[in-house]
Write a protein that holds these residues in place. Structure first.
Motif, short mmCIF file in Angstrom:
data_model
loop_
_atom_site.label_atom_id
_atom_site.label_comp_id
_atom_site.label_asym_id
_atom_site.label_seq_id
_atom_site.Cartn_x
_atom_site.Cartn_y
_atom_site.Cartn_z
N PRO A 168 -32.36 -58.47 36.75
CA PRO A 168 -31.84 -57.17 36.22
C PRO A 168 -32.13 -55.83 37.25
N ASP A 169 -33.33 -55.86 37.29
CA ASP A 169 -33.65 -54.70 38.09
C ASP A 169 -33.93 -54.82 39.56
N GLY A 170 -33.41 -56.04 40.06
CA GLY A 170 -33.53 -56.25 41.65
C GLY A 170 -34.94 -56.31 42.06
N SER A 171 -35.81 -56.54 40.89
CA SER A 171 -37.32 -56.76 41.43
C SER A 171 -37.80 -58.21 42.04
N GLU A 172 -36.54 -59.01 42.18
CA GLU A 172 -36.97 -60.42 42.72
C GLU A 172 -36.40 -60.38 43.93
N PRO A 173 -36.98 -61.21 45.07
CA PRO A 173 -36.43 -61.09 46.31
C PRO A 173 -35.27 -61.78 46.48
N PRO A 174 -34.35 -61.61 47.41
CA PRO A 174 -32.91 -62.28 47.42
C PRO A 174 -32.97 -63.73 47.37
N ALA A 190 -39.06 -48.72 49.21
CA ALA A 190 -39.25 -47.92 48.19
C ALA A 190 -38.22 -47.65 47.13
N ASP A 191 -36.88 -47.87 47.64
CA ASP A 191 -35.82 -47.72 46.90
C ASP A 191 -35.25 -48.92 46.23
N GLY A 192 -35.92 -49.91 46.58
CA GLY A 192 -35.61 -51.25 45.78
C GLY A 192 -35.01 -52.22 46.46
#
Length: 580
Positions: A168-174, A190-192
């Protein structure tokens, strides 16, 4: 009649000229002085610049150090040097993290000193090959720094491979992919967003679908060619182009995709050859044409395209390097490699050691590799089995390793094709296995703690003298610690000493230049499964005894041998060249 039968008959006083020839193999290429084909049967000496010779005493090898050792290289008898990266680098991966492809690391020298080095080597008839690292740059490269400062989707980011993360917040790698050096293959900024690195996080992968990347590397090839470079070694040549269309496969799915069809998302894609066709136009625009050799870990049937005249022209074949010291294994590799060379129109490339693997004097003194281990790029660069991980000292038979290494080296140098030698192998150097953890530098050691000892052991600076703070490498300490036993393996200790490994190499390389003609060999029956023999045109016979029992040599002049030949018998684990 086998060689053994010939020798027996000759010793009984009857001269026999008949020899059973098993088969003729190899491309028939007439000897030529053409500057365009110098590479086909060249002896190429790999210099790892930071560990070759240190002229200013700062502990790091440099270009002036190489210049100071040109007489040594000339006396050794090589045809070319290949320089591992000497470019500006933070040394996250021993120089293979390049910050500027068209400059020299100030710790190593200047462009003017590079020009002086090329002139000095060319003055002795020695060609110059340099490493090109096109899959990835350093994270210090100006382009990557621009990418970090730019917004997602910007042209600066399109030079590399950035993706949004999962969750949901893009915190997991692709994806859950792992890098060759261990650990995740994605790093978050830094920008996610996340960027791809098949190797270390400090080595972001280029996006080769971007025309700006392609054009810039063409400029790099011209830059060094204009400075007199004769050829290029292409790092990770099989990984440049990638298909990263969403949805990306999982790690398990990626591993299950065959690599031999040209459509794998990452490795050995057909479209990579579009890049090398462009490079070939650049190479051929020079007179003589510049050469190139691919480091391409690909399936057998895929290798010839890299080595074709329309592509890079040559491709490394690491098959001999990954084999145990065994007659059947060595012959199988030679037969297969010569067939591949004929298929591509190139020449074979023979390698026993380089900057990525345990030195062959040590490998041959260790217990055998586990079945199925050591033959892939992942094995070689992640340390599976003995190839990189090494072994405890009590499992290493040093004398046997050296004996086998000398025999394998003479076998290799007699083969048709080019031989790539790694600095220090001509001294019989072993791997340095007892480097303290705090002194290690290789990222594979830090990313695989307790599993991979890393590649520092084959990169320890060379010993030139018996004594001194760094055995003649420089005036101060070396950047990696050298063991006490280096004194006995120094150039000073071996130079001029009959039977030393250095003198064996000098003799063999001189003879190789004199004897080589056409690129072919004739296998000769020996009557023993553990003895191989082959003949090169002109009556040059090579016999390698992989077993323990002595083998009677046929009549002729023994030109060089890796072990003592007594009463016409070649001892076990030895090679001899015989002129008949």
């Amino acid at each position: 009649m086998t060689l053994a039968q010939q020798a027996s008959t000759q010793q009984a006083g009857t001269q026999q000229s008949g020899t059973h020839h098993a088969d003729l193999q190899g491309a028939v290429v007439a000897p030529t002085d053409s500057a365009a084909t110098w590479w086909r049967q060249a002896a190429v000496y790999q210099i790892y610049p930071r560990s070759f010779a240190d002229a200013n005493g700062d502990g790091i090898g440099d270009l002036q150090g190489i210049i100071s050792r040109v007489p040594y290289l000339t006396e050794l008898g090589i045809d070319a040097v290949w320089l591992s990266p000497f470019y500006p680098s933070a040394l996250a991966d021993g120089g293979y993290d390049v910050a500027d492809y068209r400059d020299v690391d100030p710790r190593i020298g200047t462009l003017e000193e590079f020009d002086a080095m090329v002139a000095a080597l060319h003055g002795e008839g020695i060609k110059v090959v340099v490493d090109i690292v096109p899959n990835h740059s350093s994270n210090d490269h100006v382009w990557f720094q621009e990418a970090l400062a730019a917004a997602p989707g910007s042209p600066a980011r399109e030079r590399y491979i950035f993706r949004d993360g999962k969750g949901p917040d893009g915190s997991e790698p692709p994806t859950d992919w792992q890098s060759i050096f261990g650990g995740p293959a994605w790093t978050r900024v830094a920008d996610g967003q996340w960027y791809l690195h098949l190797f270390a996080p400090e080595q972001p992968d280029f996006n080769w679908a971007n025309p700006e990347v392609r054009d810039d590397f063409l400029e790099t090839l011209r830059f060094w060619s204009d400075r007199g470079v004769d050829g290029f070694r292409i790092d990770v040549a099989h990984a440049l182009t990638k298909d990263l269309t969403d949805p990306l496969p999982s790690r398990a799915e990626l591993d299950s995709i065959p690599r031999g069809g040209g459509e794998h998302p990452i490795w050995d894609r057909d479209d990579v050859h579009e890049i090398y066709a462009e490079w070939r136009k650049v190479f051929d625009s020079y007179d003589p044409p510049r050469t190139a050799v691919a480091e391409a870990w690909v399936e057998r049937h895929r290798r010839p395209r890299y080595a074709s005249a329309e592509g890079l022209g040559q491709a490394f074949e690491f098959d001999l390097l990954t084999q145990a010291f065994d007659a059947a294994a060595f012959k199988e590799v030679v037969v297969d490699s010569l067939a591949l060379a004929a298929e591509s129109g190139s020449s074979s490339t023979w390698v026993l050691s380089n900057h990525d693997v345990v030195r062959h004097a040590t490998r041959y003194g260790l217990p055998p590799l586990p079945t199925g281990v050591g033959s892939t790029e992942q094995d070689m660069k992640q340390g599976a089995g003995w190839v990189l991980a090494g072994a405890p000292e009590d499992q290493l038979d040093r004398s046997r390793g050296e004996r086998r290494a000398r025999a394998a080296s003479l076998f290799e140098l007699a083969l048709p094709g080019s031989a790539y030698l790694y600095q220090g192998e001509e001294l019989g150097l072993h791997e340095v296995g007892d480097i303290p953890d705090e002194a290690r530098q290789d990222p594979t050691f830090f990313r695989n703690p307790g599993v991979d000892k890393g590649r520092d052991g084959c990169r320890v600076p060379l010993p030139w003298t018996r004594s001194g703070s760094s055995y003649g490498f420089g005036d101060g300490d070396a950047h990696l610690p050298q063991p006490d036993w280096f004194a006995d393996y120094s150039v000073e200790a071996e130079s001029g000493v009959p039977g030393s490994t250095l003198e064996m190499y000098r003799t063999a390389l001189r003879l190789r230049r004199e004897l080589q003609t056409e690129e072919r060999l004739e296998w000769v029956a020996t009557g023993r499964e553990d003895v191989l023999a082959f003949r090169r045109p002109g009556g040059w016979l090579t016999v390698t005894n992989f077993g323990a029992a002595p083998f009677p040599l046929p009549a002729g002049e023994v030109l060089v041998a890796s072990g003592p030949v007594a009463d016409g018998a070649l001892p076990g684990e030895s090679t001899a060249w015989v002129r008949q």
